[in-house]
Design a protein around this motif. Structure first.
Motif, PDB file in Angstrom:
ATOM      1  N   TYR A  88      -4.551  -7.177   2.668  1.00 50.68           N
ATOM      2  CA  TYR A  88      -5.189  -6.213   1.766  1.00 50.68           C
ATOM      3  C   TYR A  88      -6.623  -6.633   1.438  1.00 50.68           C
ATOM      4  O   TYR A  88      -6.890  -7.808   1.201  1.00 50.68           O
ATOM      5  N   HIS A  89      -7.526  -5.641   1.439  1.00 50.41           N
ATOM      6  CA  HIS A  89      -8.929  -5.898   1.071  1.00 50.41           C
ATOM      7  C   HIS A  89      -9.363  -4.865   0.036  1.00 50.41           C
ATOM      8  O   HIS A  89      -8.979  -3.706   0.124  1.00 50.41           O
ATOM      9  N   ARG A  90     -10.199  -5.309  -0.905  1.00 52.49           N
ATOM     10  CA  ARG A  90     -10.685  -4.377  -1.920  1.00 52.49           C
ATOM     11  C   ARG A  90     -12.210  -4.387  -1.966  1.00 52.49           C
ATOM     12  O   ARG A  90     -12.807  -5.156  -2.732  1.00 52.49           O
ATOM     13  N   PRO A  91     -12.857  -3.537  -1.179  1.00 47.48           N
ATOM     14  CA  PRO A  91     -14.320  -3.470  -1.224  1.00 47.48           C
ATOM     15  C   PRO A  91     -14.799  -2.691  -2.444  1.00 47.48           C
ATOM     16  O   PRO A  91     -14.043  -1.896  -3.005  1.00 47.48           O
ATOM     17  N   SER A  92     -16.065  -2.915  -2.830  1.00 50.95           N
ATOM     18  CA  SER A  92     -16.610  -2.137  -3.943  1.00 50.95           C
ATOM     19  C   SER A  92     -17.737  -1.213  -3.498  1.00 50.95           C
ATOM     20  O   SER A  92     -18.345  -0.543  -4.316  1.00 50.95           O
ATOM     21  N   SER A  93     -18.000  -1.164  -2.183  1.00 51.81           N
ATOM     22  CA  SER A  93     -18.982  -0.196  -1.685  1.00 51.81           C
ATOM     23  C   SER A  93     -18.502   0.343  -0.338  1.00 51.81           C
ATOM     24  O   SER A  93     -17.673  -0.282   0.337  1.00 51.81           O
ATOM     25  N   VAL A  94     -19.039   1.496   0.037  1.00 56.68           N
ATOM     26  CA  VAL A  94     -18.672   2.124   1.312  1.00 56.68           C
ATOM     27  C   VAL A  94     -19.072   1.212   2.469  1.00 56.68           C
ATOM     28  O   VAL A  94     -18.319   1.026   3.433  1.00 56.68           O
ATOM     29  N   GLN A  95     -20.257   0.631   2.330  1.00 53.97           N
ATOM     30  CA  GLN A  95     -20.769  -0.257   3.379  1.00 53.97           C
ATOM     31  C   GLN A  95     -19.837  -1.457   3.591  1.00 53.97           C
ATOM     32  O   GLN A  95     -19.506  -1.813   4.727  1.00 53.97           O
ATOM     33  N   GLU A  96     -19.404  -2.032   2.483  1.00 54.68           N
ATOM     34  CA  GLU A  96     -18.510  -3.184   2.566  1.00 54.68           C
ATOM     35  C   GLU A  96     -17.173  -2.781   3.202  1.00 54.68           C
ATOM     36  O   GLU A  96     -16.592  -3.528   4.000  1.00 54.68           O
ATOM     37  N   ALA A  97     -16.699  -1.580   2.855  1.00 51.13           N
ATOM     38  CA  ALA A  97     -15.428  -1.095   3.416  1.00 51.13           C
ATOM     39  C   ALA A  97     -15.532  -0.961   4.935  1.00 51.13           C
ATOM     40  O   ALA A  97     -14.644  -1.388   5.675  1.00 51.13           O
ATOM     41  N   ALA A  98     -16.636  -0.374   5.396  1.00 46.83           N
ATOM     42  CA  ALA A  98     -16.821  -0.189   6.842  1.00 46.83           C
ATOM     43  C   ALA A  98     -16.898  -1.533   7.559  1.00 46.83           C
ATOM     44  O   ALA A  98     -16.363  -1.702   8.662  1.00 46.83           O
ATOM     45  N   LYS A  99     -17.549  -2.487   6.906  1.00 46.08           N
ATOM     46  CA  LYS A  99     -17.683  -3.814   7.509  1.00 46.08           C
ATOM     47  C   LYS A  99     -16.309  -4.484   7.622  1.00 46.08           C
ATOM     48  O   LYS A  99     -15.965  -5.070   8.653  1.00 46.08           O
ATOM     49  N   LEU A 100     -15.513  -4.384   6.561  1.00 47.19           N
ATOM     50  CA  LEU A 100     -14.169  -4.969   6.581  1.00 47.19           C
ATOM     51  C   LEU A 100     -13.327  -4.334   7.688  1.00 47.19           C
ATOM     52  O   LEU A 100     -12.572  -5.008   8.384  1.00 47.19           O
ATOM     53  N   MET A 101     -13.477  -3.011   7.841  1.00 49.99           N
ATOM     54  CA  MET A 101     -12.693  -2.321   8.866  1.00 49.99           C
ATOM     55  C   MET A 101     -13.108  -2.777  10.263  1.00 49.99           C
ATOM     56  O   MET A 101     -12.255  -2.956  11.144  1.00 49.99           O
ATOM     57  N   SER A 102     -14.401  -2.973  10.458  1.00 45.25           N
ATOM     58  CA  SER A 102     -14.862  -3.355  11.799  1.00 45.25           C
ATOM     59  C   SER A 102     -14.354  -4.743  12.177  1.00 45.25           C
ATOM     60  O   SER A 102     -14.220  -5.068  13.354  1.00 45.25           O
ATOM     61  N   GLY A 103     -14.011  -5.556  11.182  1.00 44.73           N
ATOM     62  CA  GLY A 103     -13.491  -6.885  11.456  1.00 44.73           C
ATOM     63  C   GLY A 103     -11.977  -6.931  11.622  1.00 44.73           C
ATOM     64  O   GLY A 103     -11.414  -7.984  11.919  1.00 44.73           O
ATOM     65  N   ALA A 104     -11.301  -5.800  11.419  1.00 45.37           N
ATOM     66  CA  ALA A 104      -9.835  -5.771  11.476  1.00 45.37           C
ATOM     67  C   ALA A 104      -9.357  -5.387  12.867  1.00 45.37           C
ATOM     68  O   ALA A 104     -10.036  -4.639  13.579  1.00 45.37           O
ATOM     69  N   THR A 105      -8.179  -5.885  13.263  1.00 46.28           N
ATOM     70  CA  THR A 105      -7.670  -5.525  14.592  1.00 46.28           C
ATOM     71  C   THR A 105      -7.072  -4.118  14.592  1.00 46.28           C
ATOM     72  O   THR A 105      -7.437  -3.282  15.400  1.00 46.28           O
ATOM     73  N   GLU A 106      -6.158  -3.858  13.672  1.00 43.65           N
ATOM     74  CA  GLU A 106      -5.532  -2.530  13.576  1.00 43.65           C
ATOM     75  C   GLU A 106      -5.581  -2.097  12.123  1.00 43.65           C
ATOM     76  O   GLU A 106      -4.547  -1.910  11.488  1.00 43.65           O
ATOM     77  N   GLY A 107      -6.799  -1.951  11.602  1.00 40.54           N
ATOM     78  CA  GLY A 107      -6.946  -1.669  10.180  1.00 40.54           C
ATOM     79  C   GLY A 107      -6.739  -0.205   9.838  1.00 40.54           C
ATOM     80  O   GLY A 107      -6.834   0.667  10.702  1.00 40.54           O
ATOM     81  N   LYS A 108      -6.433   0.025   8.572  1.00 42.82           N
ATOM     82  CA  LYS A 108      -6.342   1.398   8.058  1.00 42.82           C
ATOM     83  C   LYS A 108      -7.002   1.433   6.695  1.00 42.82           C
ATOM     84  O   LYS A 108      -6.857   0.504   5.902  1.00 42.82           O
ATOM     85  N   TYR A 109      -7.717   2.538   6.433  1.00 42.72           N
ATOM     86  CA  TYR A 109      -8.207   2.754   5.079  1.00 42.72           C
ATOM     87  C   TYR A 109      -7.050   3.197   4.209  1.00 42.72           C
ATOM     88  O   TYR A 109      -6.216   4.003   4.626  1.00 42.72           O
ATOM     89  N   LEU A 110      -7.004   2.680   2.992  1.00 42.99           N
ATOM     90  CA  LEU A 110      -5.960   3.016   2.039  1.00 42.99           C
ATOM     91  C   LEU A 110      -6.613   3.764   0.881  1.00 42.99           C
ATOM     92  O   LEU A 110      -7.423   3.199   0.155  1.00 42.99           O
ATOM     93  N   ALA A 111      -6.282   5.043   0.733  1.00 45.25           N
ATOM     94  CA  ALA A 111      -6.814   5.809  -0.402  1.00 45.25           C
ATOM     95  C   ALA A 111      -5.765   5.739  -1.508  1.00 45.25           C
ATOM     96  O   ALA A 111      -5.488   4.657  -2.011  1.00 45.25           O
ATOM     97  N   GLY A 112      -5.119   6.854  -1.855  1.00 46.87           N
ATOM     98  CA  GLY A 112      -4.045   6.773  -2.849  1.00 46.87           C
ATOM     99  C   GLY A 112      -2.801   6.119  -2.273  1.00 46.87           C
ATOM    100  O   GLY A 112      -1.967   5.589  -3.007  1.00 46.87           O
ATOM    101  N   GLY A 113      -2.657   6.205  -0.965  1.00 49.08           N
ATOM    102  CA  GLY A 113      -1.514   5.580  -0.291  1.00 49.08           C
ATOM    103  C   GLY A 113      -0.228   6.377  -0.373  1.00 49.08           C
ATOM    104  O   GLY A 113       0.827   5.871   0.000  1.00 49.08           O
ATOM    105  N   MET A 114      -0.301   7.615  -0.858  1.00 51.56           N
ATOM    106  CA  MET A 114       0.934   8.364  -1.088  1.00 51.56           C
ATOM    107  C   MET A 114       1.622   8.780   0.222  1.00 51.56           C
ATOM    108  O   MET A 114       2.809   9.063   0.228  1.00 51.56           O
ATOM    109  N   THR A 115       0.881   8.785   1.308  1.00 49.10           N
ATOM    110  CA  THR A 115       1.504   8.961   2.630  1.00 49.10           C
ATOM    111  C   THR A 115       1.551   7.631   3.364  1.00 49.10           C
ATOM    112  O   THR A 115       2.580   7.261   3.935  1.00 49.10           O
ATOM    113  N   LEU A 116       0.438   6.896   3.345  1.00 45.57           N
ATOM    114  CA  LEU A 116       0.343   5.687   4.172  1.00 45.57           C
ATOM    115  C   LEU A 116       1.370   4.617   3.781  1.00 45.57           C
ATOM    116  O   LEU A 116       2.028   4.037   4.651  1.00 45.57           O
ATOM    117  N   ILE A 117       1.516   4.346   2.493  1.00 47.78           N
ATOM    118  CA  ILE A 117       2.465   3.296   2.081  1.00 47.78           C
ATOM    119  C   ILE A 117       3.892   3.705   2.471  1.00 47.78           C
ATOM    120  O   ILE A 117       4.667   2.891   2.995  1.00 47.78           O
TER     121      ILE A 117
END
Lengths: 265, 162
Positions: free
Chosen positions: A6-35
Motif C-alpha cells: 500500500y502507498h499513500r501519495p499526497s499529490s497526483v505527480q507522486e501517485a503517478a511516480k509510485l505507479m510507474s515503479g510498481a510491477t502490477e500496480g492499481k490505483y485505489l480510489a474508494g475501493g468499493m469495487t477493487l477491494i
C-alpha cells in the motif's frame, strides 16, 4: 486476498511516480469495487496507490453552469452538494442511488468512471452531459472515453483527476434497478440544451457498455415529450441477455426509462 | 507489514498488520473489539458498519492501512458513562433485535442516518437508508420503529438544549 503493498501519495505527480515503479500496480480510489475484487482473488495488485488523500483531486466547483468535480469526490458528496443540485440535479439524484449509504461514503466518481462497469450509473451521465474526463496528461471527451465492458481510453498509469461539463438546461436520470443488487438493468440519462441538442445515454443494457441512442435523441429533439418516445424502435440485438433479463426486456425498459426521464426533466 | 495508528473510540491505538488486512479484522483481532461483526464479508450485509471520520463505512471493504490516521468509532464507543446511547436504548425499548447479529451494524447505521437527517426522518427514508444492512431474522419493522423513536428523542433533546 493476495499480498499487496500500500502507498499513500499526497499529490497526483507522486501517485503517478509510485505507479510507474510498481510491477502490477492499481490505483485505489474508494475501493468499493477493487477491494471486493481483490478479496475474491479476481484481481491481484502488487501495489495499491491510494488516491483518497490528494487534495487537488477533491471537491466540487460550480461557476455559472460550468461544473468541475474532482475525481476523488465521493458519491455522498456529489449527492449532497446543494451547489451542484442547483444546476444539475440529476447527477445528485443519480449519486444518491448508488450502492448504499456506506458505499456512497467511500466510492468516488473517478473510480466509477475508470472502472466502467456496464451497469454503473455515472458513465451514462458523462455521455449525456458531454463531459470531459481530465487526466494527469490530457482531456478526453466522454464520447471517446468508454471503449467497452470495463474498458476505457486510459493509458497504463494515467490518473483521472477531475470531470468537467456545462450543465444542460434540462436533465434527468431514471434507472430500473435489479431488485437484489440494485445495479441498473437499464438506466437512462437524458439531457436537453437550450440550443435544442438532446442526448440520451443508456447504461446497464448495452452488450458493449454505455451508449447513446440516436433514435431517441432524434425523436426528442423534434418533440421534447414522453410521447415522442413511443414510436422509436430499440434494437435488442446489441443488448445484454443474462439471468436478470433478456435483451427484449431491456429494450422495453430503455423506452420506459427514457419516457420517465423526459417526464421528470 | 504496515504500521497502523488511528484513534478508536477516542483512544489513540497502534499496531502492525499485513497491508492486505481488512479494517474489520484489525479492529476485532488486533484491538480485541469484537462488537463489530463479520457477516457476508462481500459488502452486502452491513454487520461490519463503523464510523470513519464521522461517516458510516463497511469495515470489511476497507484495508486497515487505508484507515491509518483516521478517527474510528465502533459500537463499543457509543455508550457513555454506563448509559446506553439513545439509539441503543431505543433498540432495546422497541425490541429492535432478535438474534442480535446485525445489531451493531444497524445501530451504527442508525446513528449515522440520524446525524445526517436529524429528526426529519420519516419511515420511507429510514427504510431507504437501511439499503446496506441486512437482518436475516427479518426484524425490520421494529428496527425502523426504534430508529424513528431515537431520532425523535434525539431531536427533542437537541431542541431542549438550544
Amino acid at each position: 486476498m493476495y499480498q499487496t503493498n500500500y502507498h499513500r501519495p499526497s499529490s497526483v505527480q507522486e501517485a503517478a511516480k509510485l505507479m510507474s515503479g510498481a510491477t502490477e500496480g492499481k490505483y485505489l480510489a474508494g475501493g468499493m469495487t477493487l477491494i471486493a475484487t481483490m478479496k475474491q482473488r479476481l484481481a491481484a495488485a502488487s501495489d495499491l496507490v491510494d488516491l483518497r488523500h490528494i487534495a487537488e483531486m477533491k471537491g466540487i466547483t460550480v461557476n455559472g453552469r460550468s461544473v468541475r468535480i474532482g475525481a476523488a469526490t465521493t458519491h455522498h458528496e456529489v449527492a449532497s452538494s446543494a451547489e451542484l443540485g442547483a444546476v444539475c440535479p440529476a447527477i445528485c439524484a443519480l449519486a444518491s442511488h448508488i450502492g448504499d449509504p456506506h458505499v456512497r461514503h467511500m466510492g468516488t466518481i473517478g473510480g466509477s468512471i475508470a472502472n466502467n462497469d456496464p451497469a454503473a450509473d455515472y458513465p451514462a451521465a458523462m455521455l449525456a452531459l458531454d463531459a470531459k474526463i481530465i487526466t494527469n496528461s490530457r482531456e478526453i471527451a466522454a464520447a471517446d472515453f468508454f471503449t467497452g465492458l470495463f474498458e476505457t481510453a486510459l493509458d497504463d498509469g494515467e490518473i483521472i483527476t477531475a470531470i468537467t461539463f456545462d450543465a444542460p438546461a434540462k436533465v434527468a436520470y431514471q434507472k430500473f434497478p435489479n431488485p437484489a443488487s440494485r445495479y441498473a438493468m437499464a438506466g437512462v440519462f437524458v439531457a436537453r440544451r437550450d440550443n435544442g441538442d438532446v442526448r440520451v445515454a443508456v447504461t446497464g443494457a448495452g452488450s458493449n457498455g454505455v451508449f447513446r441512442h440516436q433514435g431517441m435523441e432524434a425523436a426528442l429533439a423534434g418533440n421534447w415529450s414522453p410521447d415522442a418516445v413511443g414510436n422509436v424502435s430499440v434494437d435488442a440485438s446489441d443488448l445484454l441477455t443474462d439471468l436478470h433479463a433478456s435483451a427484449a426486456y431491456r429494450a422495453n425498459l430503455i423506452k420506459v426509462m427514457t419516457k420517465r426521464a423526459v417526464a421528470a426533466a | 507489514m504496515a504500521k497502523i495508528t488511528m484513534t478508536v473510540n477516542g483512544r489513540q491505538v497502534s499496531g502492525t498488520c499485513d497491508d492486505r488486512t481488512l479494517l474489520v479484522h484489525f479492529i476485532r483481532e488486533n484491538l480485541g473489539l469484537t462488537g463489530t461483526h463479520v457477516g457476508c464479508e462481500t459488502s452486502q450485509c452491513g454487520a461490519c458498519v463503523i464510523h470513519m471520520d464521522g461517516l458510516s463505512v463497511k469495515s470489511c471493504s476497507i484495508l486497515a492501512v487505508q484507515a491509518t490516521g483516521s478517527s474510528i468509532t465502533t459500537i463499543e464507543g457509543l455508550a457513555k458513562d454506563g448509559e446506553l446511547h439513545p439509539v441503543q436504548a431505543a433498540f432495546r425499548a422497541h425490541h429492535g433485535l432478535q438474534c442480535g447479529f446485525c445489531t451493531p451494524g444497524m445501530v451504527m447505521t442508525a446513528v449515522d442516518m440520524i446525524a445526517r437527517h436529524g429528526s426529519n426522518l420519516d419511515e420511507a427514508t429510514v427504510r431507504a437508508e437501511l439499503e446496506g444492512n441486512i437482518c436475516r431474522c427479518t426484524g425490520y419493522h421494529n428496527i425502523v420503529k426504534a430508529i424513528l423513536a431515537a431520532a425523535a428523542e434525539m431531536g427533542g433533546a437537541r431542541q431542549a438544549a438550544e
